[in-house]
Design an enzyme around this catalytic site. Structure first.
Site, PDB file in Angstrom:
ATOM      1  N   HIS A 178      19.143  12.661  19.385  1.00 15.55           N
ATOM      2  CA  HIS A 178      20.034  12.182  20.455  1.00 15.55           C
ATOM      3  C   HIS A 178      19.937  13.014  21.734  1.00 15.55           C
ATOM      4  O   HIS A 178      20.534  12.627  22.743  1.00 15.55           O
ATOM      5  CB  HIS A 178      21.490  12.172  19.980  1.00 15.55           C
ATOM      6  CG  HIS A 178      21.779  11.132  18.948  1.00 15.55           C
ATOM      7  ND1 HIS A 178      21.539   9.791  19.161  1.00 15.55           N
ATOM      8  CD2 HIS A 178      22.277  11.224  17.689  1.00 15.55           C
ATOM      9  CE1 HIS A 178      21.886   9.100  18.071  1.00 15.55           C
ATOM     10  NE2 HIS A 178      22.324   9.946  17.163  1.00 15.55           N
ATOM     11  N   ASP A 214      16.327   6.915  11.500  1.00 19.69           N
ATOM     12  CA  ASP A 214      17.763   7.198  11.435  1.00 19.69           C
ATOM     13  C   ASP A 214      18.539   5.911  11.739  1.00 19.69           C
ATOM     14  O   ASP A 214      18.061   5.053  12.488  1.00 19.69           O
ATOM     15  CB  ASP A 214      18.092   8.274  12.466  1.00 19.69           C
ATOM     16  CG  ASP A 214      19.503   8.821  12.329  1.00 19.69           C
ATOM     17  OD1 ASP A 214      19.660   9.859  11.671  1.00 19.69           O
ATOM     18  OD2 ASP A 214      20.446   8.194  12.870  1.00 19.69           O
ATOM     19  N   ASP A 303      21.187   8.117   6.987  1.00 25.24           N
ATOM     20  CA  ASP A 303      22.507   7.515   7.208  1.00 25.24           C
ATOM     21  C   ASP A 303      22.414   5.985   7.200  1.00 25.24           C
ATOM     22  O   ASP A 303      23.401   5.292   7.454  1.00 25.24           O
ATOM     23  CB  ASP A 303      23.171   8.033   8.496  1.00 25.24           C
ATOM     24  CG  ASP A 303      22.225   8.176   9.666  1.00 25.24           C
ATOM     25  OD1 ASP A 303      21.062   7.738   9.566  1.00 25.24           O
ATOM     26  OD2 ASP A 303      22.658   8.727  10.698  1.00 25.24           O
TER      27      ASP A 303
HETATM   28 ZN   LIG Z   1      22.166   9.006  12.628  1.00 28.78          ZN
END
Ligand SMILES: [Zn+2]
Length: 368
Positions: A178, A214, A303
């Site tokens: 991120h 992800d 996740d």
């Molecule tokens: Zn994530």
């Protein structure tokens, strides 16, 4: 397969993050990496090695130097700021120093038509709001050292592949995808995958593909390489229309300038199943194959698992091995780096399953 781990990740140990304006127990905690470590150590086909120090230069090749400098001195400045404030009427002087979390952000509209703002130097909260973009990524006393160690883990894994290993895994924590060039957020400080990709490209002159698995779109990685032709970014993720980080990851984003066509976003619906995921993965792997380059960096977040407490896909533990096998099918020299995954009981088996798939040591299917 060799894999890289640093115990320094425990130095970043946030207690709370602020979600929707409310302090909640932190999700991105040391127990995550320890759960993965235990699963890896229980499997003889993996050999753990320690990272080697690479210094700050590889980070400065990707990130804004002023942000790196801020992160280095943020805690010391915040602790001092807190002590001075505590000497006044606000707090008891012996009150523990809480983690630094920004609350006022440099929204682009504040400066619209006015050029950029100088960095406020004296107030660490203001600086955190200049370099951070949300309230879920606290800075604590050991955050910078842990983030530096995560980069060393990523670069050491990349070096293993440069030295001839077909694949290597870096258990990076904190994660990285991120973090754009000039900001931190989304539990990320330095973009481990981008730094590793830049390292591979710089060392060899070859092009590099990044596959981001992800649940969340890797907005930072996309931003860093958006105008670059020599790094392909492919991501499967929750549709930004509903899922964090909201402001990037749209299918229409395909790169800019020399990087046109070198970004591929595959946004996915809530409840995405194993079968639907594997179908969409094929499209991502095809793009990587057509790009024709020797190196692959995988941003591995688990996740996407059905039990994950903050995401909404429905993948099951066994499918990670299948995904790993399909990545192996690309026949590329592969660096796998850890990103997210927050359901402690499933992240170890999911990561290990993926790596067994990549390694070609996957469990044979039971006879029909
Ligand atoms: Zn994530």
């Amino acid at each position: 397969m060799r894999w890289v781990y640093s115990p320094a990740h425990v130095l970043h140990d946030p207690v709370h993050e602020v979600q929707f304006g409310v302090p909640v127990p932190a999700y991105e905690v040391p127990a995550r990496a320890e759960a993965i470590r235990e699963a890896m150590e229980a499997d003889d086909s993996f050999e753990r090695i320690a990272p080697s120090e690479h210094g700050v230069e590889p980070i400065l090749r990707v990130h804004e130097p002023r942000m790196v400098h801020f992160l280095e001195e943020a805690w010391a400045q915040w602790a001092e700021h807190h002590r001075r404030r505590a000497a006044g009427p606000v707090d008891h002087p012996d009150a523990p120093v809480p983690a630094l979390i920004p609350d006022s952000f440099l929204h682009p509209a504040i400066r619209e038509g006015m050029g950029s703002s100088p960095e406020p130097r004296q107030n660490p909260v203001a600086r955190a709001g200049m370099w951070g973009f949300e309230t879920m990524t606290p800075i604590g006393p050991g955050t910078y050292r842990a983030a530096r160690a995560a980069v060393d883990v990523a670069l050491t894994a990349a070096d293993l592949v440069l030295d001839g290993q077909p694949a290597a895994y870096g258990l990076c924590r904190p994660p990285g995808h991120h973090a754009p060039r000039a900001a931190f957020g989304g539990y990320c400080f330095f973009n481990n995958a981008a730094i590793a990709a830049e390292h591979l490209a710089g060392a060899t002159g070859e092009r590099v593909a990044i596959l981001d698995l992800d649940y969340h779109h890797g907005n930072g990685t996309q931003q860093i390489f958006y105008r670059r032709a020599n790094v392909l970014y492919v991501s499967l993720h929750g549709d930004p229309d509903r899922a964090y980080p909201y402001f990037a990851g749209w299918a229409e984003e395909t790169g800019a300038g020399p990087g046109i066509g070198a970004t591929l976003n595959i946004p996915l619906p809530e409840g995405c199943s194993d079968r639907a995921y594997l179908t969409e993965l094929r499209r991502g792997l095809e793009a990587i194959r057509s790009y024709r380059c020797p190196f692959l960096v995988v941003s591995l977040g688990v996740d996407t698992h059905r039990e994950d407490p903050i995401c909404d896909f429905a993948l099951t533990t066994p499918v990670y091995e299948e995904i790993g096998q399909r990545v192996r099918g690309l026949g590329m020299r592969t660096v796998v780096l850890q990103e997210g995954g927050y359901h402690l009981p499933s992240i170890g088996p999911s990561v290990r399953g993926f790596l067994r798939g990549v390694d070609g040591t996957a469990t044979p299917a039971p006879p029909a």
